[in-house]
Design a protein around this motif. Sequence first.
Motif, PDB file in Angstrom:
ATOM      1  N   ASP A 196      10.207  17.214   0.453  1.00 45.97           N
ATOM      2  CA  ASP A 196      10.035  16.407  -0.770  1.00 45.97           C
ATOM      3  C   ASP A 196      10.675  15.023  -0.611  1.00 45.97           C
ATOM      4  N   LEU A 197      11.850  15.013   0.032  1.00 46.19           N
ATOM      5  CA  LEU A 197      12.522  13.722   0.268  1.00 46.19           C
ATOM      6  C   LEU A 197      11.687  12.847   1.204  1.00 46.19           C
ATOM      7  N   VAL A 198      11.114  13.487   2.223  1.00 48.66           N
ATOM      8  CA  VAL A 198      10.268  12.738   3.172  1.00 48.66           C
ATOM      9  C   VAL A 198       9.061  12.168   2.431  1.00 48.66           C
ATOM     10  N   LYS A 199       8.414  13.015   1.612  1.00 52.30           N
ATOM     11  CA  LYS A 199       7.237  12.561   0.857  1.00 52.30           C
ATOM     12  C   LYS A 199       7.582  11.379  -0.033  1.00 52.30           C
ATOM     13  N   ARG A 200       8.761  11.451  -0.625  1.00 54.93           N
ATOM     14  CA  ARG A 200       9.173  10.442  -1.601  1.00 54.93           C
ATOM     15  C   ARG A 200       9.464   9.094  -0.932  1.00 54.93           C
ATOM     16  N   HIS A 201      10.024   9.135   0.275  1.00 58.07           N
ATOM     17  CA  HIS A 201      10.519   7.884   0.875  1.00 58.07           C
ATOM     18  C   HIS A 201       9.698   7.400   2.055  1.00 58.07           C
ATOM     19  N   GLN A 202       8.759   8.224   2.545  1.00 57.93           N
ATOM     20  CA  GLN A 202       8.080   7.852   3.785  1.00 57.93           C
ATOM     21  C   GLN A 202       7.250   6.575   3.681  1.00 57.93           C
ATOM     22  N   SER A 203       6.561   6.410   2.580  1.00 57.94           N
ATOM     23  CA  SER A 203       5.651   5.266   2.476  1.00 57.94           C
ATOM     24  C   SER A 203       6.417   3.941   2.546  1.00 57.94           C
ATOM     25  N   SER A 204       7.470   3.861   1.775  1.00 62.92           N
ATOM     26  CA  SER A 204       8.262   2.629   1.733  1.00 62.92           C
ATOM     27  C   SER A 204       8.892   2.329   3.099  1.00 62.92           C
ATOM     28  N   LEU A 205       9.449   3.387   3.726  1.00 55.33           N
ATOM     29  CA  LEU A 205      10.109   3.183   5.022  1.00 55.33           C
ATOM     30  C   LEU A 205       9.100   2.797   6.101  1.00 55.33           C
ATOM     31  N   ARG A 206       7.969   3.498   6.115  1.00 52.82           N
ATOM     32  CA  ARG A 206       6.949   3.205   7.133  1.00 52.82           C
ATOM     33  C   ARG A 206       6.383   1.806   6.946  1.00 52.82           C
ATOM     34  N   TYR A 207       6.217   1.423   5.686  1.00 52.12           N
ATOM     35  CA  TYR A 207       5.707   0.071   5.423  1.00 52.12           C
ATOM     36  C   TYR A 207       6.707  -0.969   5.946  1.00 52.12           C
ATOM     37  N   SER A 208       7.987  -0.754   5.655  1.00 49.11           N
ATOM     38  CA  SER A 208       9.018  -1.700   6.110  1.00 49.11           C
ATOM     39  C   SER A 208       9.032  -1.790   7.632  1.00 49.11           C
ATOM     40  N   LEU A 209       8.922  -0.635   8.272  1.00 55.24           N
ATOM     41  CA  LEU A 209       8.937  -0.632   9.739  1.00 55.24           C
ATOM     42  C   LEU A 209       7.694  -1.324  10.306  1.00 55.24           C
ATOM     43  N   ARG A 210       6.582  -1.176   9.628  1.00 53.15           N
ATOM     44  CA  ARG A 210       5.382  -1.903  10.062  1.00 53.15           C
ATOM     45  C   ARG A 210       5.605  -3.404   9.945  1.00 53.15           C
ATOM     46  N   GLN A 211       6.254  -3.790   8.863  1.00 51.80           N
ATOM     47  CA  GLN A 211       6.511  -5.224   8.666  1.00 51.80           C
ATOM     48  C   GLN A 211       7.388  -5.797   9.773  1.00 51.80           C
ATOM     49  N   ILE A 212       8.392  -5.044  10.191  1.00 50.16           N
ATOM     50  CA  ILE A 212       9.326  -5.623  11.171  1.00 50.16           C
ATOM     51  C   ILE A 212       8.917  -5.358  12.619  1.00 50.16           C
ATOM     52  N   PRO A 269       0.824  -1.216   0.000  1.00 49.14           N
ATOM     53  CA  PRO A 269       0.000   0.000   0.000  1.00 49.14           C
ATOM     54  C   PRO A 269       0.862   1.271   0.000  1.00 49.14           C
ATOM     55  N   ALA A 270       0.372   2.318  -0.636  1.00 41.15           N
ATOM     56  CA  ALA A 270       1.037   3.625  -0.569  1.00 41.15           C
ATOM     57  C   ALA A 270       0.463   4.348   0.637  1.00 41.15           C
ATOM     58  N   LEU A 271       1.279   4.561   1.646  1.00 32.42           N
ATOM     59  CA  LEU A 271       0.775   5.160   2.889  1.00 32.42           C
ATOM     60  C   LEU A 271       0.627   6.674   2.723  1.00 32.42           C
ATOM     61  N   ASP A 272      -0.448   7.182   3.263  1.00 31.90           N
ATOM     62  CA  ASP A 272      -0.747   8.615   3.148  1.00 31.90           C
ATOM     63  C   ASP A 272       0.350   9.448   3.814  1.00 31.90           C
ATOM     64  N   ASP A 273       0.779  10.503   3.136  1.00 34.56           N
ATOM     65  CA  ASP A 273       1.941  11.239   3.629  1.00 34.56           C
ATOM     66  C   ASP A 273       1.627  12.533   4.362  1.00 34.56           C
ATOM     67  N   SER A 274       0.423  13.081   4.205  1.00 32.86           N
ATOM     68  CA  SER A 274       0.175  14.462   4.659  1.00 32.86           C
ATOM     69  C   SER A 274       0.450  14.641   6.156  1.00 32.86           C
ATOM     70  N   PHE A 275      -0.161  13.814   6.981  1.00 32.16           N
ATOM     71  CA  PHE A 275       0.005  13.978   8.428  1.00 32.16           C
ATOM     72  C   PHE A 275       1.445  13.707   8.836  1.00 32.16           C
ATOM     73  N   PHE A 276       2.001  12.656   8.255  1.00 30.95           N
ATOM     74  CA  PHE A 276       3.364  12.262   8.619  1.00 30.95           C
ATOM     75  C   PHE A 276       4.369  13.371   8.269  1.00 30.95           C
ATOM     76  N   VAL A 277       4.252  13.895   7.054  1.00 33.06           N
ATOM     77  CA  VAL A 277       5.193  14.939   6.610  1.00 33.06           C
ATOM     78  C   VAL A 277       5.060  16.189   7.487  1.00 33.06           C
ATOM     79  N   ASN A 278       3.807  16.542   7.832  1.00 24.07           N
ATOM     80  CA  ASN A 278       3.596  17.711   8.693  1.00 24.07           C
ATOM     81  C   ASN A 278       4.240  17.523  10.065  1.00 24.07           C
ATOM     82  N   THR A 279       4.102  16.306  10.607  1.00 29.53           N
ATOM     83  CA  THR A 279       4.686  16.046  11.926  1.00 29.53           C
ATOM     84  C   THR A 279       6.205  16.170  11.878  1.00 29.53           C
TER      85      THR A 279
END
Lengths: 115, 184
Positions: free
Chosen positions: B24-40, A19-29
């Motif tokens: 922009d870097l956070v937006k680009r990489h957050q989903s993949s990193l957060r998903y990986s951290l959820r997995q582990i 899944p592509a996780l929503d970024d808005s809240f996370f980026v703001n934090t």
Amino acid sequence: MSDKFDIDQLFNQLRDSEPALDDSFFVNTVASKLKNNNNVEFLTKENLSTLVAGAIGYGVAIGYFPAMELIEFTQSIAQIPTTFTLTPTYLISILGISSTFAGLTYWVSEKEWSS
Amino acid sequence: MNEVSDQVLIQKVVTLNCHDSFADLVKRHQSSLRYSLRQITGWDQALADDIAQETFIKAYQAIPSFKGTAKFSSWLYRIAYNIFVSHFRVARNRELTSSETVSNYSRCVGLSESSDLHRDLAKALLNLPPKQRIALHLHLHKQLTHDEICNIMEIPLGSVKTLITRGKKILQDDLSSWKHGDRI
């Protein structure tokens, strides 16, 4: 055929459906936490500029610096005896003065000053 | 669309202290990193997001030291890995034993009504020691090479291969029941 679970196939399936996780809240934090870090940095810069301004000020004022008076002062300091005998009376006096000073400091810090 | 490369954004952050570029870097990489951290973390969303936030903040502070020899994502994973390991060390000091973890896992699996494959696998991964879990995820899911995993985990190549082989075998045995439709 092996009865074992095909892990590679499972992970392929997971990868395809990640899944592509929503970024808005996370980026703001993250951004707000970075801003807090930046405040500290700003203070540091401000302190640095104060130091630089201070150094420039000293540079300008050095011509007016009372060097001779200071030399005379250091000469008078040099006249203070470097050795002295510690008598019981002298020791009691030092203890008395330091106790009074400590007590006074404690009283000032603990006293609730009314406006 | 012409997307700016990670390297250009990093350069802007380093030279101009540009927050927008870092965002922009956070937006680009957050989903993949957060998903990986959820997995582990056994799909512990709060913990995973906390570690991810700390990772990005540490990355921002250390970004001038980023040499660009590895991918930015690998560098992020390395920071996240260190935070995760130190978190696990603290948790272990709080007497969070592996048996407790396993029993939690069993309870979660038993109670869950979701058919979410991602969540189920994350919980199944909790049966593995943390390092095996991470190595397996990076290799099988993220498809990183052994060398990249070596760099992230800062362990020798032989250890990475052993972690993956052993982890894979344990997970395979644990999940064999899924084949017979016993998943959750």
